[in-house]
Design an enzyme around this catalytic site. Structure first.
Site, PDB file in Angstrom:
ATOM      1  N   PRO B 128       0.816  -1.221   0.000  1.00 23.98           N
ATOM      2  CA  PRO B 128       0.000   0.000   0.000  1.00 23.98           C
ATOM      3  C   PRO B 128       0.849   1.270   0.000  1.00 23.98           C
ATOM      4  O   PRO B 128       0.495   2.247  -0.640  1.00 23.98           O
ATOM      5  CB  PRO B 128      -0.812  -0.122   1.295  1.00 23.98           C
ATOM      6  CG  PRO B 128      -0.921  -1.600   1.530  1.00 23.98           C
ATOM      7  CD  PRO B 128       0.362  -2.191   1.009  1.00 23.98           C
ATOM      8  N   ILE B 157      -1.337  -7.372  -6.712  1.00 23.60           N
ATOM      9  CA  ILE B 157      -0.540  -8.530  -7.105  1.00 23.60           C
ATOM     10  C   ILE B 157      -1.204  -9.266  -8.274  1.00 23.60           C
ATOM     11  O   ILE B 157      -2.214  -9.953  -8.099  1.00 23.60           O
ATOM     12  CB  ILE B 157      -0.322  -9.498  -5.915  1.00 23.60           C
ATOM     13  CG1 ILE B 157       0.262  -8.740  -4.708  1.00 23.60           C
ATOM     14  CG2 ILE B 157       0.564 -10.671  -6.339  1.00 23.60           C
ATOM     15  CD1 ILE B 157       1.555  -7.982  -4.980  1.00 23.60           C
ATOM     16  N   ARG B 243       9.697  -6.071 -17.991  1.00 24.92           N
ATOM     17  CA  ARG B 243       9.307  -4.982 -18.896  1.00 24.92           C
ATOM     18  C   ARG B 243       9.201  -5.460 -20.336  1.00 24.92           C
ATOM     19  O   ARG B 243       8.404  -4.932 -21.116  1.00 24.92           O
ATOM     20  CB  ARG B 243      10.304  -3.831 -18.772  1.00 24.92           C
ATOM     21  CG  ARG B 243      10.017  -3.025 -17.527  1.00 24.92           C
ATOM     22  CD  ARG B 243      11.131  -2.118 -17.105  1.00 24.92           C
ATOM     23  NE  ARG B 243      10.851  -1.696 -15.735  1.00 24.92           N
ATOM     24  CZ  ARG B 243      11.743  -1.232 -14.884  1.00 24.92           C
ATOM     25  NH1 ARG B 243      13.009  -1.118 -15.247  1.00 24.92           N
ATOM     26  NH2 ARG B 243      11.386  -0.889 -13.664  1.00 24.92           N
ATOM     27  N   GLY B 339     -15.798   5.317 -34.832  1.00 21.07           N
ATOM     28  CA  GLY B 339     -16.875   6.251 -34.520  1.00 21.07           C
ATOM     29  C   GLY B 339     -17.680   5.742 -33.331  1.00 21.07           C
ATOM     30  O   GLY B 339     -17.130   5.125 -32.416  1.00 21.07           O
ATOM     31  N   GLU B 363       4.614  -2.549 -13.567  1.00 24.10           N
ATOM     32  CA  GLU B 363       6.028  -2.935 -13.736  1.00 24.10           C
ATOM     33  C   GLU B 363       6.913  -1.715 -14.002  1.00 24.10           C
ATOM     34  O   GLU B 363       7.783  -1.719 -14.866  1.00 24.10           O
ATOM     35  CB  GLU B 363       6.164  -4.025 -14.802  1.00 24.10           C
ATOM     36  CG  GLU B 363       5.424  -5.268 -14.318  1.00 24.10           C
ATOM     37  CD  GLU B 363       5.815  -6.547 -15.002  1.00 24.10           C
ATOM     38  OE1 GLU B 363       6.984  -6.650 -15.435  1.00 24.10           O
ATOM     39  OE2 GLU B 363       4.973  -7.444 -15.059  1.00 24.10           O
ATOM     40  N   GLY B 364       6.667  -0.687 -13.214  1.00 27.35           N
ATOM     41  CA  GLY B 364       7.397   0.570 -13.335  1.00 27.35           C
ATOM     42  C   GLY B 364       6.589   1.520 -14.190  1.00 27.35           C
ATOM     43  O   GLY B 364       6.395   1.263 -15.381  1.00 27.35           O
ATOM     44  N   THR B 365       6.092   2.613 -13.594  1.00 24.86           N
ATOM     45  CA  THR B 365       5.329   3.583 -14.384  1.00 24.86           C
ATOM     46  C   THR B 365       6.243   4.130 -15.483  1.00 24.86           C
ATOM     47  O   THR B 365       7.475   4.038 -15.391  1.00 24.86           O
ATOM     48  CB  THR B 365       4.879   4.768 -13.504  1.00 24.86           C
ATOM     49  OG1 THR B 365       6.066   5.415 -13.005  1.00 24.86           O
ATOM     50  CG2 THR B 365       4.019   4.310 -12.335  1.00 24.86           C
TER      51      THR B 365
END
Lengths: 258, 379
Positions: B128, B157, B243, B339, B363-365
């Protein structure tokens, strides 16, 4: 028991087909390729028989064509064939079914295959001649378009699908050749571990010229898309006008109202 | 330079494509609606070897390479981003570190059931109050005889809900920050593990995103992964490889949306012609495809560098960042080309848009990826 399955690599049907510069076949650049669907049924059935026979049997997959057909061969190996023969021929597409069959039968004649599987036709040329011609050239019995297959002790029981949904049962003894139709089975997916194992399986290469003894019996004179149809005529106006227009067209352009 | 896939990779690509077309594509919408990938599909993906693609055969893997893995995740994600991330998180974040950092006994014990799909793997790093800042890990452990006793909580997770095998990061001394972190292999079906909830998400709704509480979870000492205090390094190395998986997932989502947009633009008629005849749509397609191709080149290159055992930290950050931004951009444009229909669930591009967004975050911003890339440029 020695088994052979013959496969062809064909363009993916979702490709965009254009005739080549000579106008006798399609332009092969930018096409995606895959194993002919009917040949996948043949490969699957051959593998099932190979599994039924177990130790002491051997299943060879054969394909004729340029380097790219090795992809289709590798798929068949990953599905479960034991080894492979690549008959190298950059000009396979211009050979007629007689020549293709003769290359295969020349290769197969001293190999004592007990059973040969092929697709019932290719999805690109669609001649449905190669399988039956191989059988004829080898002098062995053959049955076509099978949708069911059983083997027991040298005897084949094949179910054929005939026009109008009628089924026929054909019995024949090995050595023999069968051509496989949609509905025979559901081909397995090559799994990743089997794709890995297939890398270690042997692919022997033979030059087509070493096996070709025959002149073509047929040549393709022209290869072209159908002429574009007109876009149709859309009539407009109220019902009375529409009817008048339609009657006019039917009188003028058809024999219906004369 | 040769930018062609090898024949073996093409055989693999076509095999995966056939499987996806028949087994995943028809149920992708249902997976999203029901928040659940059917167990039967997970089992089939296990049989196909999708869950152990690059792990060696001696541990029950397929023995292929990282590029093969990238292709599997990409092809699966073309149809279903949830199934794509299941494979990616399972392989890169759980089997991956066990293979790289585990002892021979650990590999023999834990990898075969992961590679077959009997157990689904996850990576328990995020908490958290510790996301991108892994040094803030507050889950703790202490030694008690032959066991470590773990207490704390983990959140977000991926694959957690399967209660399979996890690689968990915990600290023995929070004041040491990242130097106090150790990695463990945990069996999540053990006593002391509680699922607090499976999150209800914007996208990848078929994928479990689970919050856990650990209350005196007892882990045998032989389950310690790598050296004590080296958990942070294990986590960073794991995320590097991960990644490539997320880039492949993002790439697949983008390609799936592009295929639909391209087909739709040729079918849909307005003002008497297909909308693909309008330059406004043509330019969109050109830009979308160029982004997809650049993402693919970056992703495949990072995978090939890992296969060649060369450094790939910067490349994996670049491919993850670029492919994920491509995914959100391409899926957004795919809706625009559709559309109003694009906004309707049945046309599936709206699901792809929702699925795409997370690839910029997990996995890493992408902000963290930019830090990684710029640090390496300036160091």
């Amino acid at each position: 028991m020695k088994l052979l399955v013959c496969i062809k690599q064909v363009p993916d049907l979702e490709s965009r087909f254009k005739p080549n510069a000579e106008g006798v076949w399609y332009n092969e650049t930018d096409l995606a390729w895959r194993m002919n669907e009917y040949d996948e049924f043949a490969v699957e059935q051959a593998i099932r028989l190979r599994e039924q026979l177990g130790e002491g049997s051997e299943l060879t997959v054969l394909s004729i064509g340029p380097e790219r057909v090795v992809e289709a061969i590798k798929k068949a190996l990953a599905m479960g064939c034991d080894n492979a023969v690549h008959i190298q021929d950059p000009a396979a597409a211009t050979k007629d079914p007689w020549q293709i069959a003769s290359i295969i039968s020349t290769y197969a004649k001293d190999k004592n295959f007990d059973l040969i599987f092929t697709g019932m036709q290719s999805q690109d040329r669609g001649s449905a001649q190669v399988g039956v011609t191989i059988a004829e050239q080898l002098g062995i019995p053959c049955t076509t378009t099978i949708v069911g297959f059983e083997y027991d002790n040298g005897a084949i029981t094949a179910k054929r699908e005939l026009e109008g949904g009628i089924k026929g049962i054909v019995k024949l003894k090995t050595p023999a050749l069968v051509t496989c139709q949609l509905g025979l089975n559901v081909p397995r997916y090559p799994t990743l571990p089997n794709i890995m194992k297939a890398k270690k399986k042997e692919i022997s290469a033979i030059t087509a010229a070493d096996l070709l003894r025959e002149e073509p019996l047929a040549t393709t004179a022209s290869f072209h898309p159908p002429a574009k149809k007109g876009g149709g005529i859309v009539l407009e106006g109220d019902v009375g006008t529409l009817v008048d227009q339609l009657i006019g067209i039917l009188k003028e352009k058809t024999a219906v109202l004369r | 330079m040769n930018f062609e896939l090898s024949q073996d990779h093409k055989v693999l690509q076509s095999a995966v494509r056939d499987f996806v077309e028949k087994e995943i594509k028809p149920i992708a919408m249902k997976i999203d609606e029901e928040h659940m990938i059917p167990d039967a599909l997970v089992a089939k993906m296990g049989e196909m070897g999708f869950l152990g693609s690059y792990l060696p055969e001696e541990y029950g893997g397929a023995g292929l390479d990282m590029l093969s893995y990238a292709i599997v995740v990409e092809e699966v994600s073309k149809a279903c981003g949830s199934s794509g991330v299941l494979i990616s998180a399972h392989t890169s974040l759980c089997s991956g570190p066990i293979y790289t950092f585990g002892t021979e006994e650990q590999k023999k014990k834990w990898l075969p059931p992961l590679n077959s799909g009997e157990k689904i793997g996850c990576f328990l790093l995020t908490e958290p109050d510790a996301g991108s800042d892994a040094g803030g890990t507050a889950t703790t452990y202490r030694r008690d005889g032959d066991h470590f006793v773990i207490n704390g909580s983990k959140t977000f997770i991926t694959n957690g809900g399967y209660l399979g095998t996890g690689v968990l990061l915990a600290s023995f001394d929070r004041s040491l920050k990242h130097k106090g972190i150790t990695a463990f292999i945990v069996d999540l079906s053990s006593p002391g593990v509680t699922i607090l909830k499976n999150e209800n998400k914007m996208g990848i709704r078929g994928s479990y995103t689970t919050a856990f509480a650990f209350d005196d979870l007892r882990v045998p000492v032989e389950n310690q992964l790598g050296q004590e205090g080296k958990g942070f390094n294990i986590a960073m190395d794991t995320l590097n490889g991960g990644r490539i998986g997320i880039a492949s997932q993002a790439l697949g989502i983008a390609e799936g949306a592009f295929e639909r947009a391209l087909a739709y633009s040729k079918e849909r008629k307005q003002f008497g012609q297909a909308i693909s005849e309008f330059q406004a749509v043509q330019f969109k397609l050109a830009d979308m495809w160029t982004s997809i191709e650049t993402s693919k080149l970056l992703t495949y290159r990072a995978a090939c560098l890992k296969d060649a055992k060369k450094s790939y930290t910067m490349e994996s950050a670049m491919c993850k960042m670029h492919a994920s931004e491509t995914a959100t951009y391409v899926t957004k444009e795919a809706i625009q080309i559709h559309g109003g229909y694009g906004y309707i669930v049945d046309y599936e591009v709206e699901r792809m848009y929702r699925d795409a967004k997370i690839t910029e975050i997990y996995e890493g911003t992408n902000e963290v990826q930019r830090v990684v890339i710029s640090k390496m440029l300036l160091s």
